[in-house]
Design an enzyme around this catalytic site. Sequence first.
Site, PDB file in Angstrom:
ATOM      1  N   ASN A   1       0.866  -1.178   0.000  1.00  0.00           N
ATOM      2  CA  ASN A   1       0.000   0.000   0.000  1.00  0.00           C
ATOM      3  C   ASN A   1       0.899   1.222   0.000  1.00  0.00           C
ATOM      4  O   ASN A   1       1.462   1.576   1.028  1.00  0.00           O
ATOM      5  CB  ASN A   1      -0.895  -0.035   1.256  1.00  0.00           C
ATOM      6  CG  ASN A   1      -1.709   1.233   1.411  1.00  0.00           C
ATOM      7  OD1 ASN A   1      -1.823   2.032   0.485  1.00  0.00           O
ATOM      8  ND2 ASN A   1      -2.275   1.437   2.597  1.00  0.00           N
ATOM      9  N   TRP A   2       1.018   1.832  -1.179  1.00  0.00           N
ATOM     10  CA  TRP A   2       1.978   2.929  -1.322  1.00  0.00           C
ATOM     11  C   TRP A   2       1.407   4.280  -0.902  1.00  0.00           C
ATOM     12  O   TRP A   2       2.058   5.318  -1.054  1.00  0.00           O
ATOM     13  CB  TRP A   2       2.519   2.960  -2.764  1.00  0.00           C
ATOM     14  CG  TRP A   2       3.295   1.710  -3.090  1.00  0.00           C
ATOM     15  CD1 TRP A   2       3.783   0.805  -2.183  1.00  0.00           C
ATOM     16  CD2 TRP A   2       3.660   1.207  -4.380  1.00  0.00           C
ATOM     17  NE1 TRP A   2       4.434  -0.220  -2.841  1.00  0.00           N
ATOM     18  CE2 TRP A   2       4.366  -0.001  -4.187  1.00  0.00           C
ATOM     19  CE3 TRP A   2       3.461   1.651  -5.691  1.00  0.00           C
ATOM     20  CZ2 TRP A   2       4.869  -0.760  -5.243  1.00  0.00           C
ATOM     21  CZ3 TRP A   2       3.958   0.907  -6.749  1.00  0.00           C
ATOM     22  CH2 TRP A   2       4.662  -0.287  -6.520  1.00  0.00           C
TER      23      TRP A   2
ATOM     24  N   HIS B   1      -9.856   0.937   4.796  1.00  0.00           N
ATOM     25  CA  HIS B   1      -8.582   1.168   5.485  1.00  0.00           C
ATOM     26  C   HIS B   1      -8.824   2.150   6.632  1.00  0.00           C
ATOM     27  O   HIS B   1      -9.602   3.098   6.497  1.00  0.00           O
ATOM     28  CB  HIS B   1      -7.550   1.723   4.504  1.00  0.00           C
ATOM     29  CG  HIS B   1      -6.163   1.719   5.058  1.00  0.00           C
ATOM     30  ND1 HIS B   1      -5.733   2.652   5.974  1.00  0.00           N
ATOM     31  CD2 HIS B   1      -5.121   0.878   4.854  1.00  0.00           C
ATOM     32  CE1 HIS B   1      -4.471   2.393   6.297  1.00  0.00           C
ATOM     33  NE2 HIS B   1      -4.081   1.319   5.634  1.00  0.00           N
TER      34      HIS B   1
ATOM     35  N   GLU C   1      -5.773  -5.469  10.420  1.00  0.00           N
ATOM     36  CA  GLU C   1      -4.834  -4.381  10.696  1.00  0.00           C
ATOM     37  C   GLU C   1      -5.228  -3.691  11.995  1.00  0.00           C
ATOM     38  O   GLU C   1      -6.056  -2.764  11.980  1.00  0.00           O
ATOM     39  CB  GLU C   1      -4.878  -3.358   9.557  1.00  0.00           C
ATOM     40  CG  GLU C   1      -4.488  -3.920   8.214  1.00  0.00           C
ATOM     41  CD  GLU C   1      -3.853  -2.857   7.337  1.00  0.00           C
ATOM     42  OE1 GLU C   1      -2.689  -3.039   6.969  1.00  0.00           O
ATOM     43  OE2 GLU C   1      -4.485  -1.840   7.059  1.00  0.00           O
TER      44      GLU C   1
ATOM     45  N   GLY D   1       1.634   1.952  11.153  1.00  0.00           N
ATOM     46  CA  GLY D   1       2.555   3.080  11.092  1.00  0.00           C
ATOM     47  C   GLY D   1       3.195   3.451  12.415  1.00  0.00           C
ATOM     48  O   GLY D   1       3.777   4.533  12.551  1.00  0.00           O
TER      49      GLY D   1
ATOM     50  N   GLY E   1       2.517  -1.217   4.470  1.00  0.00           N
ATOM     51  CA  GLY E   1       2.436   0.202   4.150  1.00  0.00           C
ATOM     52  C   GLY E   1       3.822   0.810   4.026  1.00  0.00           C
ATOM     53  O   GLY E   1       4.497   0.656   3.008  1.00  0.00           O
ATOM     54  N   GLY E   2       4.274   1.456   5.099  1.00  0.00           N
ATOM     55  CA  GLY E   2       5.532   2.202   5.079  1.00  0.00           C
ATOM     56  C   GLY E   2       6.715   1.460   4.453  1.00  0.00           C
ATOM     57  O   GLY E   2       7.440   2.030   3.626  1.00  0.00           O
TER      58      GLY E   2
HETATM   59  C1  PEP Z   1      -1.199   0.064   6.076  1.00  0.00           C
HETATM   60  O1  PEP Z   1      -1.242   1.258   5.817  1.00  0.00           O
HETATM   61  O2  PEP Z   1      -2.060  -0.720   5.649  1.00  0.00           O
HETATM   62  C2  PEP Z   1      -0.115  -0.416   6.918  1.00  0.00           C
HETATM   63  C3  PEP Z   1      -0.121  -1.648   7.330  1.00  0.00           C
HETATM   64  O3  PEP Z   1       0.851   0.508   7.200  1.00  0.00           O
HETATM   65  P1  PEP Z   1       2.258   0.217   7.937  1.00  0.00           P
HETATM   66  O4  PEP Z   1       2.820  -1.034   7.316  1.00  0.00           O
HETATM   67  O5  PEP Z   1       3.073   1.413   7.620  1.00  0.00           O
HETATM   68  O6  PEP Z   1       1.970   0.019   9.376  1.00  0.00           O
END
Ligand code: PEP
Length: 260
Positions: free
Chosen positions: A9-10, A96, A167, A173, A234-235
């Site tokens: 997920n950019w 999300h 999640e 994050g 994500g990150g």
């Molecule tokens: C996300 O945004 O779905 C996510 C899992 O972010 P991160 O990996 O940065 O925690």
Amino acid sequence: MTNKMLIGNWKMEVGSRESVALARGALLALRGKKQLPEVVVCPSFPALADVRKVIARSHVSLGAQNVHHEEKGAFTGEVSARMLEEQGASFCLVGHSERRAMGETDAQVAKKVSELYAHGITPVLCVGETLAQRKSGISSQAVTNQLQSSLTGVSIRGRDRLCIAYEPIWAIGTGTPASPQDAVAMHDTIRQRIGILFPGLASSRLQVLYGGSIDATNAYRFLREPEVGGLLIGGASVHLSQFTKIIAEAADVLEGLSHA
Ligand code: PEP
């Protein structure tokens, strides 16, 4: 056959040029691997077309980060499921927590899921408890409720697939992931609830993923769990070296499993 899915997920972090570079990196990371994880990249809307060209006819699929819940109309700035289909998206994130925080409701999420199915796009439904819910010991209840109301009125037909990303909001994050044990327990809860909601859905059509502060140092601990169908990243997914390392690790886990 075991499948492991990795979704990058950019977010609003990278534009077309960097998205193309990341997509090329994902292709390279898969090169020469015997067992291939299913990789989905979710660039921003303006980068979809460029990334689509890079991953054409490869093992990497295109995903979008959001979709509007209505089929069409006067919704300035929004993007419909039909538009995503035209862009070649085969997956789309819905619900999300970053969008829920902007006011997205469960009812809208459910409509989004139905719109996506109407256009042959697999939804990746994100669910997860808040820190307060976790501290109150009601994580499973919160996630179960969210599943129920985010899928109200949804029909899953024929060859449709469903992806659920667990999640925990407190893990997104923050650099603090859930423990693999907690993730596995919640994956079981999710599978059970989806089994009740959609008794006809074959288990091979349901992919349950974990997301929240996954990086190259911890991905393996989740990937090696048979219950974890993959990761939503994500990150770390916008850092080429991290993303490609996680992809390579997933391929190695699958290779190991194929000999088990
Ligand atoms: C996300 O945004 O779905 C996510 C899992 O972010 P991160 O990996 O940065 O925690």
